[in-house]
Design an enzyme around this catalytic site. Sequence first.
Site, short mmCIF file in Angstrom:
data_model
loop_
_atom_site.label_atom_id
_atom_site.label_comp_id
_atom_site.label_asym_id
_atom_site.label_seq_id
_atom_site.Cartn_x
_atom_site.Cartn_y
_atom_site.Cartn_z
N ALA A 63 1.01 -1.43 0.09
CA ALA A 63 -0.12 -0.11 -0.09
C ALA A 63 0.95 1.21 -0.10
O ALA A 63 1.96 1.38 0.69
CB ALA A 63 -0.80 0.03 1.27
N GLY A 106 0.65 -5.12 0.58
CA GLY A 106 -0.35 -5.28 -0.38
C GLY A 106 0.22 -5.92 -1.77
O GLY A 106 -0.42 -6.45 -2.26
N GLU A 129 3.84 -5.04 7.07
CA GLU A 129 2.92 -3.87 7.85
C GLU A 129 3.13 -3.61 9.29
O GLU A 129 3.16 -2.58 9.69
CB GLU A 129 1.41 -4.21 7.62
CG GLU A 129 1.01 -4.19 6.14
CD GLU A 129 1.11 -5.63 5.41
OE1 GLU A 129 1.93 -6.35 6.19
OE2 GLU A 129 0.55 -5.79 4.53
N1 CAA Z 1 4.44 3.51 -0.21
C1 CAA Z 1 4.99 4.70 -0.73
N2 CAA Z 1 6.24 5.02 -1.24
C2 CAA Z 1 7.12 3.92 -1.44
C3 CAA Z 1 6.63 2.76 -0.66
C4 CAA Z 1 5.47 2.36 -0.29
N3 CAA Z 1 4.97 1.36 0.45
N4 CAA Z 1 7.78 1.79 -0.99
C5 CAA Z 1 8.60 2.56 -1.76
N5 CAA Z 1 8.24 3.79 -1.89
C6 CAA Z 1 9.09 5.02 -2.31
C7 CAA Z 1 9.76 5.53 -1.41
O1 CAA Z 1 9.37 6.46 -0.17
C8 CAA Z 1 10.88 6.26 -2.29
O2 CAA Z 1 10.20 7.37 -2.62
P1 CAA Z 1 11.36 8.82 -2.70
O3 CAA Z 1 12.21 8.49 -3.88
O4 CAA Z 1 10.14 9.86 -2.97
O5 CAA Z 1 12.01 8.82 -1.47
C9 CAA Z 1 10.90 5.46 -3.53
O6 CAA Z 1 9.62 4.65 -3.37
C10 CAA Z 1 11.95 4.47 -3.58
O7 CAA Z 1 12.10 3.81 -2.27
P2 CAA Z 1 13.35 3.19 -1.69
O8 CAA Z 1 14.44 4.39 -1.67
O9 CAA Z 1 13.15 2.75 -0.50
O10 CAA Z 1 13.80 1.99 -2.67
P3 CAA Z 1 14.43 0.82 -2.27
O11 CAA Z 1 14.74 0.13 -3.63
O12 CAA Z 1 15.72 0.92 -1.59
O13 CAA Z 1 13.62 -0.15 -1.31
C11 CAA Z 1 11.71 -1.44 -1.01
C12 CAA Z 1 12.33 -0.68 -1.72
C13 CAA Z 1 12.39 -2.39 -0.32
C14 CAA Z 1 10.23 -1.61 -1.34
C15 CAA Z 1 11.51 -0.21 0.17
O14 CAA Z 1 10.84 1.04 -0.44
C16 CAA Z 1 10.23 -0.50 1.28
O15 CAA Z 1 10.54 -1.27 2.21
N6 CAA Z 1 9.09 0.00 1.20
C17 CAA Z 1 8.00 -0.21 2.13
C18 CAA Z 1 7.51 -1.64 2.18
C19 CAA Z 1 6.24 -1.71 3.00
O16 CAA Z 1 6.54 -1.18 4.15
N7 CAA Z 1 5.18 -2.15 2.47
C20 CAA Z 1 3.93 -2.35 3.33
C21 CAA Z 1 2.98 -1.07 3.24
S1 CAA Z 1 1.55 -1.07 4.22
C22 CAA Z 1 0.33 -2.35 3.23
O17 CAA Z 1 0.72 -2.76 2.47
C23 CAA Z 1 -0.71 -2.41 3.92
C24 CAA Z 1 -1.57 -3.16 3.20
O18 CAA Z 1 -1.58 -4.27 2.75
C25 CAA Z 1 -3.17 -2.69 3.08
#
Ligand code: CAA
Length: 255
Positions: A63, A106, A129
Site C-alpha cells: 500500500a 499489499g 505492515e
Molecule cells: N509506499 C509509498 N512509497 C513507497 C513505498 C510504499 N509502500 N515503498 C517505496 N516507496 C517510495 C519511497 O518512499 C521512495 O520514494 P522517494 O524517492 O520519494 O524517497 C521510493 O519509493 C523508492 O524507495 P526506496 O528508496 O526505499 O527504494 P529501495 O529500492 O531502496 O527499497 C523497498 C524498496 C524494499 C520496497 C522499500 O521501499 C520498502 O521497504 N518499502 C516499504 C514496504 C512496506 O512497508 N510495505 C507495506 C506497506 S503497508 C501495506 O501494504 C498495507 C496493506 O496491505 C493494506
Amino acid sequence: MVVQTETVADGVLLVRLNRPDARNALNMELRTRLAEVFLALADDPAVRCVVVTGSPKVFAAGADIKEMAESGAIEMMGRRILRLWKPLADCPKPVIAAVNGVALGGGCELAMHADIIVAGEGARFGQPEVKVGIMPGGGATQRLVRAVGVYRAMRMMLTGEPVTAAEALSMGLVSEVVADDTVLDRALEMARAIAAMPPLAVQQIKETVYAGLDGSLAGGLLLERKAFEILFASADQKEGMRAFIEKRSPTFEGK
Ligand code: CAA
C-alpha cells in the site's frame, strides 16, 4: 498510465503495474485502475488468461504509505478498499502473477490474488505492515495462512521479515521459481498454454477450488461432481475427447 495492459498472445492479457518511482506502491489511482481492468476483462471473451506483473526490479512495495500516513480510521473506512480488491478476488479467468524483486504487504497480497505465482530467484515476499504500526489489510491474515499454514504465516506477519523465493516455494507460497530474467517469459508461456485450454473447464476448476476451500469436504466434493457433470453439456468436452480419439489437436471455443 499506472497500470498498462497489452494483449500479448491469443487470449493472454498482460497487466503491468507502472509506478516505478514509488516501487509500484498501490495508491488509490493504481488500485482503482487495476479494479477497472479486472472488471472489464471478466466480461471479455477474448481474454482467457491474465498475467499480472511489476517491473524487473519490483513487483509491488505494498500500500502507498505516503497516501495513508496521516489518515484517520473513518477516512480509511471511506475508501472502501474491499470494493477494489473484489474484482481481482472474483476474477473468473485464471490469473498468473509474475514476480521479480519485492512483493511486500499489499504487493504480496496482490500476488496471492493470483492462481499461479511464478517468482524469480531474487524475489522476496513479505508482510512488513507490523513495522509501520498496522497489519495486513489485503487478505494476508486469511490467504497467507491458508497457503502456508499458521506458524509460517505468523512468523512472516509478526516479524515483518520477508522470505526468499526459494523459501516461498518450499512453503507453498509460490508455484515455481525460475531465473530472474525468465520470469515473464515463463508466466506468458504458461498463460498461452492455459489460454488454449477449454475456457469453461478452466473456469469451473477455478470456481470449484476456491468455493471448496471455504466449505466442508463433502460440500466441495459435491460441487466438484456437479461442475464435472455440467461440463459434459459443453461442445468443448465433445471436441476435446473426439480430438483425442481421432489423434488430432482440439480447438476449444468456450461453448
Ligand atoms: N509506499 C509509498 N512509497 C513507497 C513505498 C510504499 N509502500 N515503498 C517505496 N516507496 C517510495 C519511497 O518512499 C521512495 O520514494 P522517494 O524517492 O520519494 O524517497 C521510493 O519509493 C523508492 O524507495 P526506496 O528508496 O526505499 O527504494 P529501495 O529500492 O531502496 O527499497 C523497498 C524498496 C524494499 C520496497 C522499500 O521501499 C520498502 O521497504 N518499502 C516499504 C514496504 C512496506 O512497508 N510495505 C507495506 C506497506 S503497508 C501495506 O501494504 C498495507 C496493506 O496491505 C493494506
